[in-house]
Design a protein around this motif. Structure first.
Motif, short mmCIF file in Angstrom:
data_model
loop_
_atom_site.label_atom_id
_atom_site.label_comp_id
_atom_site.label_asym_id
_atom_site.label_seq_id
_atom_site.Cartn_x
_atom_site.Cartn_y
_atom_site.Cartn_z
N LEU A 1 0.84 -1.20 0.00
CA LEU A 1 0.00 0.00 0.00
C LEU A 1 0.88 1.25 0.00
CD1 LEU A 1 -2.92 1.07 0.18
CD2 LEU A 1 -2.70 0.97 2.68
N LYS A 2 0.65 2.15 -0.96
CA LYS A 2 1.45 3.36 -1.09
C LYS A 2 0.53 4.59 -1.08
CE LYS A 2 5.17 0.88 -1.77
NZ LYS A 2 6.21 0.74 -0.71
N TYR A 3 0.96 5.62 -0.39
CA TYR A 3 0.26 6.90 -0.39
C TYR A 3 1.15 7.94 -1.07
CZ TYR A 3 -2.85 4.76 3.03
OH TYR A 3 -3.74 3.93 3.66
N GLN A 4 0.53 8.78 -1.88
CA GLN A 4 1.30 9.79 -2.61
C GLN A 4 0.53 11.11 -2.65
OE1 GLN A 4 4.51 9.78 -4.14
NE2 GLN A 4 3.93 11.95 -4.11
N ALA A 5 1.18 12.17 -2.21
CA ALA A 5 0.57 13.50 -2.31
C ALA A 5 0.48 13.93 -3.76
CB ALA A 5 1.39 14.51 -1.52
N LYS A 6 -0.47 14.82 -4.05
CA LYS A 6 -0.66 15.35 -5.39
C LYS A 6 -0.16 16.80 -5.45
CE LYS A 6 -5.04 14.81 -4.89
NZ LYS A 6 -4.97 14.29 -3.51
N PHE A 7 0.22 17.21 -6.63
CA PHE A 7 0.66 18.59 -6.80
C PHE A 7 -0.44 19.57 -6.36
CE2 PHE A 7 1.10 22.32 -9.80
CZ PHE A 7 2.14 22.92 -9.10
N ASP A 8 -1.69 19.20 -6.63
CA ASP A 8 -2.81 20.08 -6.30
C ASP A 8 -3.12 20.09 -4.80
OD1 ASP A 8 -4.79 21.93 -7.19
OD2 ASP A 8 -6.32 20.40 -6.82
N ASP A 9 -2.39 19.32 -4.01
CA ASP A 9 -2.56 19.42 -2.56
C ASP A 9 -2.00 20.74 -2.04
OD1 ASP A 9 -3.69 16.95 -2.58
OD2 ASP A 9 -2.06 15.90 -1.57
N TYR A 10 -1.23 21.43 -2.86
CA TYR A 10 -0.80 22.81 -2.57
C TYR A 10 -0.69 23.54 -3.90
CZ TYR A 10 1.10 26.70 0.03
OH TYR A 10 1.27 27.93 0.59
N GLY A 11 0.43 23.42 -4.57
CA GLY A 11 0.59 23.85 -5.97
C GLY A 11 0.00 25.19 -6.34
N CYS A 12 0.49 26.28 -5.75
CA CYS A 12 -0.04 27.61 -6.07
C CYS A 12 0.63 28.19 -7.32
CB CYS A 12 0.16 28.56 -4.89
SG CYS A 12 -0.79 28.08 -3.44
N PRO A 13 -0.05 29.07 -8.04
CA PRO A 13 0.52 29.68 -9.24
C PRO A 13 1.54 30.76 -8.89
CG PRO A 13 -1.63 30.63 -8.82
CD PRO A 13 -1.44 29.54 -7.80
N SER A 14 2.25 31.22 -9.89
CA SER A 14 3.21 32.31 -9.68
C SER A 14 2.45 33.60 -9.34
CB SER A 14 4.06 32.52 -10.94
OG SER A 14 3.24 32.87 -12.04
N PRO A 15 3.07 34.47 -8.54
CA PRO A 15 2.40 35.71 -8.13
C PRO A 15 2.20 36.67 -9.30
CG PRO A 15 4.49 35.39 -6.94
CD PRO A 15 4.40 34.34 -7.97
N THR A 16 1.18 37.49 -9.17
CA THR A 16 0.90 38.54 -10.15
C THR A 16 0.92 39.89 -9.43
OG1 THR A 16 -1.48 38.32 -9.80
CG2 THR A 16 -0.49 37.01 -11.57
N THR A 17 0.84 40.95 -10.21
CA THR A 17 0.79 42.29 -9.62
C THR A 17 -0.23 43.13 -10.39
OG1 THR A 17 2.14 44.17 -8.90
CG2 THR A 17 2.71 43.17 -11.03
N PHE A 18 -0.23 44.43 -10.16
CA PHE A 18 -1.16 45.33 -10.84
C PHE A 18 -0.38 46.51 -11.42
CE2 PHE A 18 -3.66 43.30 -7.49
CZ PHE A 18 -4.76 42.85 -8.20
#
Length: 453
Positions: free
Chosen positions: A374-391
């Protein structure tokens, strides 16, 4: 915070720690033990260790269900014990230059990170997330989702304690000289660059800013310590007087939702939201908040707020869930809260999400002992935030630009160097070595002091 130690045959010693904690608590404890103490202890249970000292528990048993038990500690030396099974990491203190490497096949890793990517960009990269087996983050798909970590209960959203009638809110704008919008924030340099947008919005509509960011109005002296007063009764009353509240998070990532979002909903004020791109999924209904992304510019948003500010019927349409005290059971919010098995605010019945993660890992470790396949594996989408943006200067969103984007890209370079070092079998490197190697590939114009602000 507790400092304790026991095994099945020992007396329990508990000391309450009321001062700020540091590693010396653990170091002093270790010094009193002989060299083989931790490796040789017969604990008769899987051992879980906080690699990043978090609870400062030197060693205690946790009971998770009727039969499932684990021993948990913040002492790294337990890794040499035959019963060692898993490391737990707190995301803010996770450093690529200080990890238990090389990693052995039987070791499982768990991540707890309820904070935004401002605290650590490493988890925005798939190769880092793939190192984990178990997760507790603000993402809804995490093993232990913490999306509602700032909401005590559905009852808080339906409570009428702080609700003010729309006509009284309107009169307060004159009687107490209140702007239509309230903003309370003292963290002014953030990956979301929220103050750039708000500064532009202020040109078109009055905003009372009580924090140090864009400050133009003073809080009462007893409310000026942000962390201690964010849930203070007087803060809730103050926010409840306003028609609108800016709920801008310090970073933009799906499901990153904090007290800024829940507080106005609790008091009958309409939140104006910037943060999670899917915050609507956690609203009490589909018409109880305003997203800045629905408006091309701050000027367009201001025009709409002015309209709501002068139209009582339209304004109260955003507060129907509050005025009728109704939240449909088919909302994701209601479903999430009904499934949540942990509490907040020192809930002595259900515990907190820290103990929930510890038990989650403990139960999974027992399962993998029973079935090694039995193996457990985290997914990228368990955190995986995009790069920051600005205005830009008109409040229009900009991609791949700004100081925080450069810091994100520098983190990418560090992750690339880290992967190469592991591929080479190099597990012993310093913070400076990792930093300098990343700096060389970041850009020819790189200046070290830019990343030490």
């Amino acid at each position: 915070m507790r400092y304790l130690d026991y095994d099945p045959h020992d007396i329990v010693y508990i000391t309450e720690i009321r001062r700020p904690l540091d590693r010396s608590i653990l170091d002093n404890y270790i010094q009193d033990k002989d060299e083989n103490y931790f490796a040789s202890r017969n604990l008769s249970a899987p051992i879980l260790v906080w690699w990043t000292p978090f609870t400062y528990d030197t060693g205690s048993y946790i009971q998770c269900g009727d039969q499932t038990r684990c021993f948990i500690s913040n002492i790294r030396k337990y890794r040499d014990n035959k019963d060692f099974s898993a490391f737990l990491f707190y995301g803010t203190d996770f450093h690529l230059y200080d990890l238990p490497l090389p990693r052995y096949q039987h070791e499982q890793w768990a991540l707890l990170h309820e904070e935004s990517p401002k605290n650590n960009y490493a988890f925005s990269f798939e190769s880092i997330m793939s190192m984990f087996n178990h997760t507790a983050t603000f993402k809804r798909h995490s093993d232990v989702p913490l999306t509602t970590q700032w909401l005590a209960s559905i009852d808080d959203l339906l409570d009428q304690t702080y609700v003010i009638d729309i006509k009284e809110k309107t009169s307060l704008q004159t009687i107490e000289n209140l702007a239509p919008i309230i903003y309370i924030q003292s963290d002014c340099f953030t990956p979301s660059d929220r103050d750039l947008y708000i500064k532009e919005l202020m040109k078109y509509i009055p905003i009372d800013s009580y924090g140090s960011c864009l400050h133009n109005k003073d809080l009462p002296e007893n409310l000026r310590i942000p962390v201690e007063t964010m849930e203070h009764d007087d803060i809730l009353k103050l926010v409840g007087k306003y028609k609108f509240a800016l709920a801008f998070e310090n970073a933009v990532c799906t499901d990153y939702i904090t007290e800024k979002f829940w507080r106005p909903l609790r008091v009958g004020t309409i939140p104006i939201v910037y943060g999670s791109d899917q915050f609507q999924d956690f609203l009490p209904d589909n018409h109880s908040a305003i997203s800045i992304l629905d408006f091309p510019t701050p000027a367009d948003l201001a025009r709409y707020i002015h309209e709501l500010n002068t139209n009582d019927t339209l304004y109260d349409s955003y507060r129907q869930f509050k005025l009728t005290r109704t939240i449909s059971n088919d909302t994701l919010l209601a479903q999430t809260m009904s499934k949540r098995t942990w509490g907040i605010h020192n809930d002595h019945i259900r515990g907190n999400f820290i103990s929930k993660l510890e038990c989650h890992v403990c139960q999974r470790v027992h399962k993998t002992r029973e079935d090694p396949t039995l193996k457990y594996q985290a997914k990228f989408d368990d955190y995986g935030c995009p790069s920051p943006t600005t205005f830009d200067s008109q409040g229009v969103k900009l991609e791949r630009s700004g100081d925080w984007y450069r810091q994100y890209e520098f983190s990418r370079c560090q992750v690339d160097v880290f992967e190469e070092l592991l591929d080479q079998g190099n597990y012993s490197f310093t913070e400076k070595e990792l930093y300098d190697a990343a700096a060389k590939r970041f850009s020819p114009s790189f200046r070290r002091d830019e990343f030490l602000k």
